[in-house]
Design a protein around this motif. Structure first.
Motif, short mmCIF file in Angstrom:
data_model
loop_
_atom_site.label_atom_id
_atom_site.label_comp_id
_atom_site.label_asym_id
_atom_site.label_seq_id
_atom_site.Cartn_x
_atom_site.Cartn_y
_atom_site.Cartn_z
N GLY A 87 12.40 -8.70 27.69
CA GLY A 87 13.77 -8.52 28.12
C GLY A 87 13.92 -8.63 29.62
O GLY A 87 14.84 -9.30 30.12
N ILE A 88 13.03 -8.00 30.37
CA ILE A 88 13.09 -8.07 31.84
C ILE A 88 12.87 -9.49 32.31
O ILE A 88 13.61 -10.00 33.18
CB ILE A 88 12.04 -7.13 32.46
N GLU A 89 11.86 -10.16 31.77
CA GLU A 89 11.56 -11.52 32.22
C GLU A 89 12.68 -12.49 31.90
O GLU A 89 12.98 -13.40 32.70
CB GLU A 89 10.23 -11.97 31.58
N THR A 90 13.34 -12.31 30.77
CA THR A 90 14.47 -13.17 30.43
C THR A 90 15.64 -12.90 31.35
O THR A 90 16.32 -13.84 31.81
CB THR A 90 14.89 -12.95 28.96
N LEU A 91 15.90 -11.64 31.66
CA LEU A 91 16.97 -11.31 32.60
C LEU A 91 16.71 -11.93 33.97
O LEU A 91 17.60 -12.57 34.56
CB LEU A 91 17.08 -9.79 32.74
N LEU A 92 15.48 -11.76 34.47
CA LEU A 92 15.16 -12.22 35.82
C LEU A 92 15.13 -13.74 35.91
O LEU A 92 15.26 -14.31 37.00
CB LEU A 92 13.83 -11.64 36.27
N ALA A 93 14.96 -14.42 34.78
CA ALA A 93 14.96 -15.88 34.79
C ALA A 93 16.36 -16.45 35.02
O ALA A 93 16.50 -17.60 35.43
CB ALA A 93 14.39 -16.41 33.47
N HIS A 94 17.39 -15.63 34.76
CA HIS A 94 18.76 -16.14 34.85
C HIS A 94 19.66 -15.35 35.80
O HIS A 94 20.71 -15.86 36.22
CB HIS A 94 19.41 -16.15 33.46
N TYR A 95 19.27 -14.12 36.13
CA TYR A 95 20.14 -13.27 36.94
C TYR A 95 19.33 -12.57 38.02
O TYR A 95 18.09 -12.55 37.97
CB TYR A 95 20.84 -12.23 36.05
N THR A 96 20.05 -12.00 38.98
CA THR A 96 19.37 -11.30 40.09
C THR A 96 19.95 -9.89 40.25
O THR A 96 20.60 -9.59 41.26
CB THR A 96 19.52 -12.09 41.41
N PRO A 97 19.73 -9.04 39.30
CA PRO A 97 20.24 -7.67 39.46
C PRO A 97 19.50 -6.95 40.59
O PRO A 97 18.33 -7.23 40.87
CB PRO A 97 19.94 -7.02 38.10
N LYS A 98 20.19 -6.01 41.20
CA LYS A 98 19.58 -5.21 42.24
C LYS A 98 18.65 -4.16 41.63
O LYS A 98 17.60 -3.82 42.20
CB LYS A 98 20.68 -4.51 43.05
N VAL A 99 19.03 -3.66 40.45
CA VAL A 99 18.29 -2.61 39.75
C VAL A 99 18.35 -2.87 38.26
O VAL A 99 19.38 -3.32 37.74
CB VAL A 99 18.90 -1.21 40.03
N ILE A 100 17.25 -2.57 37.56
CA ILE A 100 17.26 -2.59 36.10
C ILE A 100 17.07 -1.16 35.60
O ILE A 100 16.13 -0.47 36.01
CB ILE A 100 16.15 -3.49 35.52
N LEU A 101 17.98 -0.72 34.74
CA LEU A 101 17.87 0.57 34.09
C LEU A 101 17.32 0.37 32.68
O LEU A 101 17.89 -0.40 31.89
CB LEU A 101 19.24 1.26 34.01
N LEU A 102 16.20 1.02 32.39
CA LEU A 102 15.61 0.95 31.06
C LEU A 102 16.10 2.14 30.25
O LEU A 102 15.80 3.30 30.56
CB LEU A 102 14.08 0.97 31.15
#
Length: 337
Positions: free
Chosen positions: A120-135
């Protein structure tokens, strides 16, 4: 009940062995855990539901700013599999009730679900640039190394006084609490300094762990579709039906009784998917109040249903300021590289 507990102890012992073996494999690097070059905050617990993770995540989103945040959840009891990013076509069935609630409330945040937090993190980071990820609810997902872990434990049922499944409600061993830098005692009533000290003695935190005490605040308004709202005091002037599908509805029931409300309570299991027959039964009720989590599952079928929002609050302003500083400092010191 005590006899049943004794009979279940062998199963709890075997369950505990399995949990400890898994942690041993991660602790000795026989199972791999990944880290990522941005702030990742885990909000989790050691028990099965009912510790207030959802309002805590909402608090964090408001603190950080929804445009800077991505929330990654497993998507418990959703009807889809794999990675899914919330969009205009999403529903509680495709995301799960809590992620869909986040999506409705924070449209500028990226809300995603995936069984594998690493994927999930790797897919998010491949398309977006969030400042923070909350798990969301990820203390047991050791395949990812969070930079900051918040461990939530409910005041009525501290993890130190609980037992492993199936004897009690612990899904993880209490030693796992060592992974948290912050411990939050949730759903507290008003507590004196002496009462807080007793809890601190019971939790026995490590020197590097900060402990905070929070409560739940119920809104003065009830809401329905399109954010239409009316004062709670007006709503409860006539009898209604309370529908809950959450882990522990007792605080809500006690709150409403304290407001002298007259209602019948229909209680379902946590994350309950309502059948067509149950929906039909509820459609016969003239006036329904529910939780926000249940609302996202029922509003499609019950257009006049109302929900009562909740928010988390800290028992002291000083503690809240200290907590906010911990979060902001962690993010500032671990900006995405």
């Amino acid at each position: 009940m005590k006899i049943l507990r004794y009979l279940l102890f062998p199963f709890a012992f075997l369950y505990g062995l399995g949990v400890r073996l898994r942690h041993f494999l991660y602790d000795h690097h026989l199972l791999k855990s990944k880290s990522y070059p941005l702030p990742i905050i885990c909000v989790g617990n050691l028990t099965v539901g009912g510790t207030g993770k959802t309002p805590m995540i909402e608090y964090l989103v408001r603190l950080i700013g929804e445009e800077h945040v991505a929330i990654l959840s497993r998507g418990y009891k959703r009807k889809t599999r794999g990675f899914s990013l919330a969009n205009n076509l999403s529903s509680a069935l495709s995301l799960g009730d809590e992620p869909y609630q986040f999506h409705r409330k924070f449209p500028q945040s990226k809300i995603a679900v995936c069984e594998s937090r690493a994927t999930g993190i790797e897919t998010l980071l491949a398309h977006y640039t969030p400042k923070v990820i909350l798990l969301d609810d990820a203390m047991q997902h050791r395949g990812v190394q969070a930079g900051l872990t918040l461990l939530l434990t409910s005041y009525p049922t501290l993890y130190t006084k609980d037992f492993l499944l199936p004897v009690g409600n612990l899904r993880d061993v209490t030693q796992r609490s060592k992974a948290a830098q912050v411990i939050i005692v949730t759903k507290c009533p008003s507590l004196s300094k002496e009462e807080q000290q007793k809890i601190l003695k019971e939790l026995n935190p490590f020197p590097y762990q900060k402990v905070f005490f929070t409560g739940i605040h119920y809104s003065e308004m009830v809401y329905t579709n399109n954010d239409n709202r009316i004062p709670l005091t007006n709503f409860i002037q006539t009898p209604f039906t309370l529908v809950t599908g959450i882990a522990n509805p007792l605080p809500l029931v006690h709150f409403l009784k304290g407001e002298n409300a007259s209602f019948e309570h229909l209680q379902y299991n946590d994350h309950h998917h309502f059948s067509a027959k149950e929906i039909q039964f509820l459609q016969e009720k003239r006036k329904i109040l529910t939780t926000e989590k249940d609302f996202v599952r029922l509003s499609e079928y019950l257009p006049e249903i109302f929900y009562l929002p909740i928010e988390t609050y800290f028992l002291s302003e000083t503690a809240q300021e200290d907590f906010n500083t911990i979060i902001k400092s962690y993010i500032s010191n671990n900006k995405r590289s």
